[in-house]
Design an enzyme around this catalytic site. Sequence first.
Site, PDB file in Angstrom:
ATOM      1  N   GLY A 111      53.615  65.503 -31.654  1.00  0.00           N
ATOM      2  CA  GLY A 111      52.379  65.875 -32.350  1.00  0.00           C
ATOM      3  C   GLY A 111      52.072  67.361 -32.261  1.00  0.00           C
ATOM      4  O   GLY A 111      51.361  67.896 -33.112  1.00  0.00           O
ATOM      5  N   GLU A 114      54.122  68.863 -34.899  1.00  0.00           N
ATOM      6  CA  GLU A 114      53.500  68.436 -36.162  1.00  0.00           C
ATOM      7  C   GLU A 114      52.196  69.209 -36.429  1.00  0.00           C
ATOM      8  O   GLU A 114      51.905  69.561 -37.574  1.00  0.00           O
ATOM      9  CB  GLU A 114      53.256  66.919 -36.129  1.00  0.00           C
ATOM     10  CG  GLU A 114      54.578  66.148 -36.182  1.00  0.00           C
ATOM     11  CD  GLU A 114      54.442  64.675 -35.815  1.00  0.00           C
ATOM     12  OE1 GLU A 114      53.760  64.372 -34.802  1.00  0.00           O
ATOM     13  OE2 GLU A 114      55.002  63.826 -36.521  1.00  0.00           O
TER      14      GLU A 114
HETATM   15  N1  COA Z   1      51.285  62.483 -23.238  1.00  0.00           N
HETATM   16  C1  COA Z   1      50.636  62.254 -22.099  1.00  0.00           C
HETATM   17  N2  COA Z   1      50.786  63.019 -20.989  1.00  0.00           N
HETATM   18  C2  COA Z   1      51.630  64.045 -21.079  1.00  0.00           C
HETATM   19  C3  COA Z   1      52.342  64.342 -22.237  1.00  0.00           C
HETATM   20  C4  COA Z   1      52.137  63.521 -23.361  1.00  0.00           C
HETATM   21  N3  COA Z   1      52.742  63.740 -24.520  1.00  0.00           N
HETATM   22  N4  COA Z   1      53.118  65.424 -22.002  1.00  0.00           N
HETATM   23  C5  COA Z   1      52.877  65.789 -20.733  1.00  0.00           C
HETATM   24  N5  COA Z   1      51.984  64.960 -20.160  1.00  0.00           N
HETATM   25  C6  COA Z   1      51.454  65.004 -18.790  1.00  0.00           C
HETATM   26  C7  COA Z   1      52.456  64.497 -17.775  1.00  0.00           C
HETATM   27  O1  COA Z   1      52.440  63.091 -17.705  1.00  0.00           O
HETATM   28  C8  COA Z   1      51.941  65.145 -16.523  1.00  0.00           C
HETATM   29  O2  COA Z   1      50.794  64.441 -16.063  1.00  0.00           O
HETATM   30  P1  COA Z   1      50.604  64.131 -14.481  1.00  0.00           P
HETATM   31  O3  COA Z   1      50.545  65.478 -13.840  1.00  0.00           O
HETATM   32  O4  COA Z   1      49.306  63.365 -14.416  1.00  0.00           O
HETATM   33  O5  COA Z   1      51.817  63.353 -14.071  1.00  0.00           O
HETATM   34  C9  COA Z   1      51.450  66.504 -17.006  1.00  0.00           C
HETATM   35  O6  COA Z   1      51.236  66.363 -18.403  1.00  0.00           O
HETATM   36  C10 COA Z   1      52.456  67.608 -16.812  1.00  0.00           C
HETATM   37  O7  COA Z   1      53.692  67.225 -17.414  1.00  0.00           O
HETATM   38  P2  COA Z   1      55.077  67.160 -16.627  1.00  0.00           P
HETATM   39  O8  COA Z   1      55.934  66.145 -17.316  1.00  0.00           O
HETATM   40  O9  COA Z   1      54.854  66.964 -15.156  1.00  0.00           O
HETATM   41  O10 COA Z   1      55.638  68.632 -16.883  1.00  0.00           O
HETATM   42  P3  COA Z   1      57.174  69.094 -16.901  1.00  0.00           P
HETATM   43  O11 COA Z   1      57.140  70.582 -16.906  1.00  0.00           O
HETATM   44  O12 COA Z   1      57.940  68.417 -15.829  1.00  0.00           O
HETATM   45  O13 COA Z   1      57.748  68.568 -18.298  1.00  0.00           O
HETATM   46  C11 COA Z   1      57.673  68.183 -20.683  1.00  0.00           C
HETATM   47  C12 COA Z   1      57.244  69.104 -19.504  1.00  0.00           C
HETATM   48  C13 COA Z   1      56.964  68.715 -21.930  1.00  0.00           C
HETATM   49  C14 COA Z   1      59.191  68.288 -20.866  1.00  0.00           C
HETATM   50  C15 COA Z   1      57.271  66.733 -20.394  1.00  0.00           C
HETATM   51  O14 COA Z   1      55.897  66.715 -19.999  1.00  0.00           O
HETATM   52  C16 COA Z   1      57.434  65.807 -21.549  1.00  0.00           C
HETATM   53  O15 COA Z   1      58.564  65.427 -21.860  1.00  0.00           O
HETATM   54  N6  COA Z   1      56.312  65.407 -22.198  1.00  0.00           N
HETATM   55  C17 COA Z   1      56.330  64.474 -23.288  1.00  0.00           C
HETATM   56  C18 COA Z   1      56.819  65.109 -24.555  1.00  0.00           C
HETATM   57  C19 COA Z   1      56.884  64.092 -25.674  1.00  0.00           C
HETATM   58  O16 COA Z   1      57.654  63.163 -25.656  1.00  0.00           O
HETATM   59  N7  COA Z   1      56.041  64.296 -26.697  1.00  0.00           N
HETATM   60  C20 COA Z   1      55.966  63.446 -27.841  1.00  0.00           C
HETATM   61  C21 COA Z   1      54.960  62.400 -27.635  1.00  0.00           C
HETATM   62  S1  COA Z   1      54.865  61.319 -29.054  1.00  0.00           S
END
Ligand code: COA
Length: 260
Positions: A111, A114
Amino acid sequence: MEFNNLLLEVKDGLAVLTINRPDKLNALNNEVMREIKAAFEHIRDNDEIKAVVVTGAGDKAFVAGADITEIHTLDQSSGAHFAQQGHDIFTLIEKLPKPVIAAVNGFALGGGCELAMACHVRLANENARFGQPEVGLGITPGYGGTQRLPRLVGKGRALEMILSGNMVRANEAHAMGLVNHVYPADELMDKAEELARGIMSKGPAAVAMCIRLVNEGLDMPLDDAKAHEAKLFGEICATGDMKEGTKAFMEKRKPNFTGK
Ligand code: COA
């Protein structure tokens, strides 16, 4: 305006809208989406605001996607509703008659990518990462990714990003036309403001009409789109801004546009 998850600052006609949920990498939950809708309706309806820059809070993410914890609860009916609501909000941004510039300052995933694509222009810093990782969650993009991405970068590159879920770095996104310019992190907001203020100095009615023409024309056969352009060119010739802009050129002075 006060929001729980957004910051909206307006300075000399330029709004900076910051998605402000940094502990969740600015992920778009329902409340954030409702607030984005309200913010853009306010920006659209407020004559003091001439342009908007959209960015993310913190130095890690623009927006890391829709909130996956909320997506997990969806079923067929609520899923379709969820995506349609997202479309309505991002279409509001895309059709805003004022320039919307995305200043992508980190992850722009799902998103987030997007949202950036619904904006009129995308600038990024060197840390930005773009991706449509939905297939890794067993879902498809739902806020326009399968449609706006191929229109911006071409079918082959879009399908590679969407099917692999791989992220692309800022320079690669630049090379494929997904972002217009890449800047060092500490310059991004200044560059976004510079671009916005440059556009703000032009004829507002013409700027609004150009946004409309590009959006509407891309969905039409070429001959229809050219006829549409000719019709709207006639409409712009009926404005005071047209008389003022051309007169100012001839008088070798800066135009004084009113948007009328
Ligand atoms: N939805 C909900 N929570 C999210 C999120 C999302 N799309 N992206 C990140 N977060 C949250 C994580 O769960 C984490 O929460 P917590 O601290 O309570 O555990 C916090 O944000 C920090 O993210 P984290 O994953 O620990 O950071 P990172 O640096 O290790 O990784 C990313 C960064 C962006 C690679 C990873 O967060 C990720 O893959 N996010 C999802 C991306 C995704 O698939 N987006 C499309 C969704 S349809």
